[in-house]
Design a protein around this motif. Structure first.
Motif, PDB file in Angstrom:
ATOM      1  N   ARG A  63       0.841  -1.182   0.000  1.00  0.00           N
ATOM      2  CA  ARG A  63       0.000   0.000   0.000  1.00  0.00           C
ATOM      3  C   ARG A  63       0.887   1.246   0.000  1.00  0.00           C
ATOM      4  O   ARG A  63       1.816   1.357   0.791  1.00  0.00           O
ATOM      5  N   ILE A  64       0.553   2.183  -0.897  1.00  0.00           N
ATOM      6  CA  ILE A  64       1.344   3.402  -1.045  1.00  0.00           C
ATOM      7  C   ILE A  64       0.438   4.614  -0.898  1.00  0.00           C
ATOM      8  O   ILE A  64      -0.582   4.718  -1.585  1.00  0.00           O
ATOM      9  N   ALA A  65       0.792   5.525  -0.006  1.00  0.00           N
ATOM     10  CA  ALA A  65       0.064   6.781   0.144  1.00  0.00           C
ATOM     11  C   ALA A  65       0.647   7.796  -0.826  1.00  0.00           C
ATOM     12  O   ALA A  65       1.854   8.044  -0.833  1.00  0.00           O
ATOM     13  N   SER A  66      -0.216   8.378  -1.644  1.00  0.00           N
ATOM     14  CA  SER A  66       0.200   9.380  -2.623  1.00  0.00           C
ATOM     15  C   SER A  66      -0.305  10.737  -2.178  1.00  0.00           C
ATOM     16  O   SER A  66      -1.474  10.886  -1.832  1.00  0.00           O
ATOM     17  N   PHE A  67       0.583  11.754  -2.194  1.00  0.00           N
ATOM     18  CA  PHE A  67       0.213  13.031  -1.595  1.00  0.00           C
ATOM     19  C   PHE A  67      -0.575  13.967  -2.502  1.00  0.00           C
ATOM     20  O   PHE A  67      -0.906  15.076  -2.112  1.00  0.00           O
ATOM     21  N   GLY A  68      -0.877  13.577  -3.720  1.00  0.00           N
ATOM     22  CA  GLY A  68      -1.697  14.463  -4.541  1.00  0.00           C
ATOM     23  C   GLY A  68      -1.434  14.316  -6.017  1.00  0.00           C
ATOM     24  O   GLY A  68      -0.870  13.314  -6.481  1.00  0.00           O
ATOM     25  N   GLN A  91       0.263  15.877   4.845  1.00  0.00           N
ATOM     26  CA  GLN A  91       0.323  15.601   6.281  1.00  0.00           C
ATOM     27  C   GLN A  91      -0.230  14.212   6.600  1.00  0.00           C
ATOM     28  O   GLN A  91       0.353  13.461   7.396  1.00  0.00           O
ATOM     29  N   ASP A  92      -1.349  13.859   5.957  1.00  0.00           N
ATOM     30  CA  ASP A  92      -1.949  12.555   6.222  1.00  0.00           C
ATOM     31  C   ASP A  92      -1.093  11.422   5.671  1.00  0.00           C
ATOM     32  O   ASP A  92      -1.009  10.341   6.265  1.00  0.00           O
ATOM     33  N   ALA A  93      -0.449  11.652   4.524  1.00  0.00           N
ATOM     34  CA  ALA A  93       0.431  10.628   3.959  1.00  0.00           C
ATOM     35  C   ALA A  93       1.619  10.378   4.880  1.00  0.00           C
ATOM     36  O   ALA A  93       2.012   9.223   5.113  1.00  0.00           O
ATOM     37  N   SER A  94       2.188  11.448   5.414  1.00  0.00           N
ATOM     38  CA  SER A  94       3.313  11.312   6.345  1.00  0.00           C
ATOM     39  C   SER A  94       2.890  10.558   7.597  1.00  0.00           C
ATOM     40  O   SER A  94       3.599   9.661   8.069  1.00  0.00           O
ATOM     41  N   ARG A  95       1.734  10.916   8.132  1.00  0.00           N
ATOM     42  CA  ARG A  95       1.255  10.240   9.338  1.00  0.00           C
ATOM     43  C   ARG A  95       0.930   8.771   9.061  1.00  0.00           C
ATOM     44  O   ARG A  95       1.227   7.893   9.875  1.00  0.00           O
ATOM     45  N   ALA A  96       0.341   8.491   7.910  1.00  0.00           N
ATOM     46  CA  ALA A  96      -0.053   7.124   7.582  1.00  0.00           C
ATOM     47  C   ALA A  96       1.155   6.196   7.491  1.00  0.00           C
ATOM     48  O   ALA A  96       1.111   5.061   7.987  1.00  0.00           O
ATOM     49  N   VAL A  97       2.243   6.667   6.873  1.00  0.00           N
ATOM     50  CA  VAL A  97       3.405   5.800   6.745  1.00  0.00           C
ATOM     51  C   VAL A  97       4.113   5.634   8.089  1.00  0.00           C
ATOM     52  O   VAL A  97       4.631   4.558   8.408  1.00  0.00           O
ATOM     53  N   LYS A  98       4.119   6.660   8.904  1.00  0.00           N
ATOM     54  CA  LYS A  98       4.758   6.552  10.214  1.00  0.00           C
ATOM     55  C   LYS A  98       3.973   5.635  11.157  1.00  0.00           C
ATOM     56  O   LYS A  98       4.552   4.938  11.991  1.00  0.00           O
ATOM     57  N   LEU A 117       6.471  11.705  -0.634  1.00  0.00           N
ATOM     58  CA  LEU A 117       6.516  12.952   0.117  1.00  0.00           C
ATOM     59  C   LEU A 117       7.514  13.908  -0.516  1.00  0.00           C
ATOM     60  O   LEU A 117       8.495  13.479  -1.128  1.00  0.00           O
ATOM     61  N   ALA A 118       7.261  15.183  -0.355  1.00  0.00           N
ATOM     62  CA  ALA A 118       8.198  16.207  -0.811  1.00  0.00           C
ATOM     63  C   ALA A 118       9.159  16.529   0.333  1.00  0.00           C
ATOM     64  O   ALA A 118       8.741  16.747   1.462  1.00  0.00           O
ATOM     65  N   GLY A 119      10.448  16.555   0.043  1.00  0.00           N
ATOM     66  CA  GLY A 119      11.427  16.810   1.094  1.00  0.00           C
ATOM     67  C   GLY A 119      11.869  15.512   1.733  1.00  0.00           C
ATOM     68  O   GLY A 119      11.134  14.520   1.721  1.00  0.00           O
ATOM     69  N   MET A 167      -3.927  31.169  -2.595  1.00  0.00           N
ATOM     70  CA  MET A 167      -2.942  30.324  -1.929  1.00  0.00           C
ATOM     71  C   MET A 167      -3.383  28.860  -1.938  1.00  0.00           C
ATOM     72  O   MET A 167      -4.502  28.533  -1.548  1.00  0.00           O
ATOM     73  N   THR A 168      -2.491  27.991  -2.394  1.00  0.00           N
ATOM     74  CA  THR A 168      -2.758  26.562  -2.312  1.00  0.00           C
ATOM     75  C   THR A 168      -2.694  26.109  -0.863  1.00  0.00           C
ATOM     76  O   THR A 168      -1.830  26.550  -0.101  1.00  0.00           O
ATOM     77  N   LYS A 169      -3.599  25.236  -0.474  1.00  0.00           N
ATOM     78  CA  LYS A 169      -3.577  24.656   0.865  1.00  0.00           C
ATOM     79  C   LYS A 169      -3.021  23.241   0.832  1.00  0.00           C
ATOM     80  O   LYS A 169      -3.132  22.496   1.789  1.00  0.00           O
ATOM     81  N   GLY A 170      -2.414  22.872  -0.308  1.00  0.00           N
ATOM     82  CA  GLY A 170      -1.772  21.569  -0.414  1.00  0.00           C
ATOM     83  C   GLY A 170      -0.376  21.604   0.180  1.00  0.00           C
ATOM     84  O   GLY A 170       0.019  22.548   0.867  1.00  0.00           O
ATOM     85  N   GLY A 171       0.411  20.591  -0.155  1.00  0.00           N
ATOM     86  CA  GLY A 171       1.733  20.468   0.449  1.00  0.00           C
ATOM     87  C   GLY A 171       2.726  21.515   0.009  1.00  0.00           C
ATOM     88  O   GLY A 171       3.773  21.672   0.640  1.00  0.00           O
ATOM     89  N   SER A 172       2.425  22.249  -1.066  1.00  0.00           N
ATOM     90  CA  SER A 172       3.378  23.253  -1.559  1.00  0.00           C
ATOM     91  C   SER A 172       3.279  24.582  -0.823  1.00  0.00           C
ATOM     92  O   SER A 172       4.129  25.463  -1.035  1.00  0.00           O
ATOM     93  N   GLU A 173       2.290  24.759   0.017  1.00  0.00           N
ATOM     94  CA  GLU A 173       2.099  26.060   0.665  1.00  0.00           C
ATOM     95  C   GLU A 173       3.345  26.557   1.396  1.00  0.00           C
ATOM     96  O   GLU A 173       3.729  27.727   1.230  1.00  0.00           O
TER      97      GLU A 173
END
Length: 278
Positions: free
Chosen positions: A87-92, A124-131, A140-142, A186-192
């Motif tokens: 299972r892979i979480a994709s951030f967008g 944020q949810d993708a990061s939390r899900a994998v952790k 994830l970016a970064g 302003m984008t409210k996605g991960g690029s903000e």
């Protein structure tokens, strides 16, 4: 039982499907109604119909049946030698439309016995899900979290979205000062954070008049003249009528990684996937 009754409207047919007697069906329903304190059937109608409470329970039963079916399917896959589910979480949009499809196509050719499931979440949810172990991997970016291992997938950059035909649409690039003079979406996605950091580096602040999570919403607002925006280039669809993409000056890049928790793997399938990838 309730899903079958909703479909057939006939207790006899339900009993035949379940291979029990009609009195047994009636007895189960009556016991359920007594326990819950509500009526589940409208017995004065033909065909028999469910009450609102009955419909609610029927929907719950169907969901449970669906989850049980999925569980059995996954267990059957895992039982096969060398097989399993990853299972892979994709951030967008950047990850789901540009990065993962070619990667997963290659991995399926290398590991055809492994089933791959994509779950699209926010950064944020993708990061939390994998952790938390809810998924095996996440894009994830970064790459600065010491609790995660990273494998580089792609490099992306921020770009400006401006209405087609506007003065800025003809420029080779735009600066933070150029955009700070205009109404901004302003984008409210991960690029903000990257967007705000780009403006901050020039000592200016964007004139944020609107915010949006979905890129389709941002494109629609730019197209309608509600303002300009800055987003990740890979997130922009190939077809974006009446909206022009303009590079930024200075350039603002980000790197996309596939990441996993540091330590042991949750499954043999996940370990094989990672080893083949890296």
């Amino acid at each position: 039982m309730l899903p079958e009754l909703r479909e057939t409207g006939n207790l006899t047919q339900v009993a035949e499907r379940l291979n029990v007697s009609q009195p047994a069906v009636s007895k189960v329903l009556a016991k359920a109604e007594a326990t819950l304190g509500v009526s589940l059937l409208r017995r004065d109608e033909r065909p028999v119909k469910l009450t609102s409470e009955g419909e609610l329970l029927a929907e719950f039963a169907e969901q449970r049946i669906g989850m049980e079916t999925l569980l059995v399917r996954r267990l059957n896959v895992i039982r096969k030698r060398g097989a399993g589910l990853v299972r892979i979480a994709s951030f967008g949009a950047s990850s789901s439309t540009r990065i993962l499809p070619p990667l997963l196509k290659r991995m399926r050719q290398r590991l055809p016995e492994i089933e791959i499931e994509i779950v699209e979440l926010t950064d944020q949810d993708a990061s939390r899900a994998v952790k938390e172990g809810l998924v095996d991997f996440a894009t994830l970016a970064g790459g600065n979290d010491v609790d995660l291992d990273y494998f580089p997938l792609a490099k992306d950059r921020l770009v400006a979205l401006v209405p087609e035909g506007s003065p800025l649409s003809g420029k080779v690039s735009v600066t933070p000062e150029d955009l700070a003079k205009k109404e901004f979406i302003m984008t409210k996605g991960g690029s903000e954070p990257l967007v705000r950091d780009w403006f901050r580096g020039a000592g200016v602040q964007p004139n944020v008049r609107h915010t949006a999570l979905q890129l389709t919403s941002i494109l629609a607002m730019v197209r309608a003249g509600f303002g300009l925006s800055v987003v990740a280039e890979m997130a922009v669809p190939e077809n974006h009528p009446e909206v022009t993409i303009v590079p930024l000056d200075p350039v603002k890049q980000r790197e996309i990684f596939l990441c996993r928790p540091v330590g042991s793997f949750a499954s043999h399938a996940a370990e094989r996937f990672w080893n083949v990838l890296t």
